[in-house]
Scaffold this active site. Structure first.
Site, PDB file in Angstrom:
ATOM      1  N   ARG A  96       5.183  -3.207 -21.605  1.00 24.17           N
ATOM      2  CA  ARG A  96       4.840  -2.503 -20.371  1.00 24.17           C
ATOM      3  C   ARG A  96       4.144  -3.404 -19.363  1.00 24.17           C
ATOM      4  NH1 ARG A  96       7.142  -0.292 -17.265  1.00 24.17           N
ATOM      5  NH2 ARG A  96       8.100   0.779 -19.038  1.00 24.17           N
ATOM      6  N   LYS A 129      -1.999  -5.631   3.721  1.00 26.78           N
ATOM      7  CA  LYS A 129      -1.889  -4.304   3.106  1.00 26.78           C
ATOM      8  C   LYS A 129      -1.247  -4.454   1.729  1.00 26.78           C
ATOM      9  CE  LYS A 129      -1.640  -2.073   7.612  1.00 26.78           C
ATOM     10  NZ  LYS A 129      -0.806  -1.322   8.576  1.00 26.78           N
ATOM     11  N   LYS A 161      -8.505  -8.408  16.407  1.00 26.27           N
ATOM     12  CA  LYS A 161      -7.793  -7.139  16.553  1.00 26.27           C
ATOM     13  C   LYS A 161      -8.545  -6.238  17.527  1.00 26.27           C
ATOM     14  CE  LYS A 161      -5.394  -5.898  13.014  1.00 26.27           C
ATOM     15  NZ  LYS A 161      -4.926  -5.366  11.704  1.00 26.27           N
ATOM     16  N   GLU A 198      -4.439  -9.750  18.731  1.00 20.63           N
ATOM     17  CA  GLU A 198      -3.648  -8.531  18.820  1.00 20.63           C
ATOM     18  C   GLU A 198      -3.926  -7.835  20.143  1.00 20.63           C
ATOM     19  OE1 GLU A 198      -3.500  -5.469  15.457  1.00 20.63           O
ATOM     20  OE2 GLU A 198      -4.774  -4.490  16.950  1.00 20.63           O
ATOM     21  N   ASP A 219       1.062  -5.036  19.259  1.00 23.22           N
ATOM     22  CA  ASP A 219       0.889  -3.954  18.286  1.00 23.22           C
ATOM     23  C   ASP A 219       1.350  -2.620  18.836  1.00 23.22           C
ATOM     24  OD1 ASP A 219      -0.055  -2.864  15.784  1.00 23.22           O
ATOM     25  OD2 ASP A 219      -1.740  -2.036  16.901  1.00 23.22           O
TER      26      ASP A 219
END
Length: 280
Positions: A96, A129, A161, A198, A219
C-alpha cells in the site's frame, strides 16, 4: 529536488505509519517461508511517475523490484510497470505504501501532460498548492509530465501578491508609488534573486514592468485583458497567467501569447491513478 534521502525518509515514515507494530494480518495469516511474485499493473492509461519510490518502499522491507518502467513512460490499461518478487509477508506489508506514492505521482504526471499538450508553446508550471510534506514528490511528478516547477517555497524567489501590496499600502496607490515600492525590492535582495509580481488589474501592468521585475503574473484576468497586457508588455518581462485555468480554458489562455501558465489543479486536484499489484 526529489533526492534519495527525501525518498528514503518519507517512505520510512509511511511504512511506520501503516505498520507501527508490524503487519499483524500478514504475520498471522501468511507462513514465514511463503513467497510472492507480483507486478505493478495499470488499471487505466497514464504517465508513470514514482518508480524510485516503489523501489525504495520494497527495498526497505528487503524485497527486490525488477522490470521497473522508466519515469515518464506512457502506458495503457493492463500494462506492467514493475515486477516485485520476494517474501510474501514483506510484499504485503509494503504494497500500500508503494502504491499510494505511485498512484498519486502518476496522476499528477498524467494530468500535467494533458495540460502541456493543450498549452502549445506556453509552459505549464505548478504552484505551492501541494500536499504538506510531499511537495518534492508532487513537483517531481509535474516535471515527469512535461511541466515546469514554479518556486519550491517561500525561500526561492521574491513573489509579491495582492496581500503583500495591501500590506505595503500600495494596492490602490497611483502607478508611480507602486513602481517606487517595487524598485526598492531589487535594492534589498541579491541580484540573482528573481522578482515576480502578481497583478489583478490591467492598470497595474505598466507600473510593475517599469519597476524592473523579472516576471509579471496576471491573476484571474479576462482573456481580452490578458491579450492587452501581453501586447503592452511586449516581451519586456516574462508574462505568467494564473487563475481559472482548467483543461477547457488553458488553450485559449495560451493563445494570448503568455510565456507561462501556472496551474494549481495539477497538484491539488489530480486525484490518484488506478494502479494495482497482481500475482504473476
Amino acid at each position: 529536488m526529489l533526492t534519495s534521502e527525501t525518498i528514503r525518509t518519507a517512505v520510512a515514515a509511511a511504512l511506520r505509519e501503516d505498520a507501527p507494530w508490524g503487519d499483524i494480518t500478514a504475520e498471522a495469516a501468511i507462513p514465514a517461508e511463503a513467497t510472492l511474485r507480483v507486478a505493478v499493473v495499470a488499471r487505466e492509461p497514464g504517465v508513470f511517475a514514482g518508480g524510485a519510490v516503489i523501489d525504495e518502499a520494497f527495498r526497505q522491507v528487503s524485497v527486490a523490484v525488477t522490470e521497473l518502467a522508466p519515469e515518464g513512460t506512457r502506458f495503457v490499461a493492463g500494462e506492467r510497470l514493475a515486477v516485485v518478487e520476494g517474501p510474501a509477508r514483506a510484499i504485503l506489508t509494503a504494497e500500500r505504501t508503494a502504491l499510494n506514492f505511485a498512484q498519486r505521482m502518476s496522476a499528477i504526471a498524467t494530468l500535467t501532460a494533458r495540460f502541456v499538450e493543450l498549452a502549445g508553446p506556453a509552459r505549464i508550471a505548478d504552484t505551492r498548492k501541494t500536499t504538506p510534506g510531499l511537495r518534492a514528490f508532487e513537483k517531481h511528478a509535474v516535471r515527469v509530465g512535461g511541466g515546469t516547477n514554479h518556486r519550491f517555497g517561500l525561500s526561492d524567489a521574491v513573489m509579491v501578491k495582492d496581500n503583500h501590496l495591501a500590506a505595503l499600502g500600495v494596492a490602490q496607490a497611483p502607478a508611480s508609488e507602486l513602481t517606487v515600492a517595487l524598485r526598492g525590492l531589487r535594492e534589498r535582495v541579491g541580484h540573482t534573486t528573481s522578482i515576480i509580481v502578481e497583478v489583478d488589474r490591467l492598470d497595474q501592468v505598466e507600473a510593475v514592468v517599469n519597476a524592473g521585475v523579472d516576471t509579471i503574473l496576471l491573476d484571474n484576468f479576462a482573456l481580452a485583458d490578458v491579450r492587452a497586457a501581453v501586447e503592452l508588455i511586449a516581451g519586456r518581462v516574462t508574462v505568467e497567467a494564473s487563475g481559472n485555468v482548467n483543461l477547457e480554458t488553458v488553450a485559449e489562455i495560451a493563445a494570448t501569447g503568455v510565456d507561462v501558465i501556472s496551474v494549481g489543479a495539477i497538484t491539488h486536484s489530480a486525484g490518484v491513478l488506478d494502479l494495482g499489484l497482481d500475482e504473476l
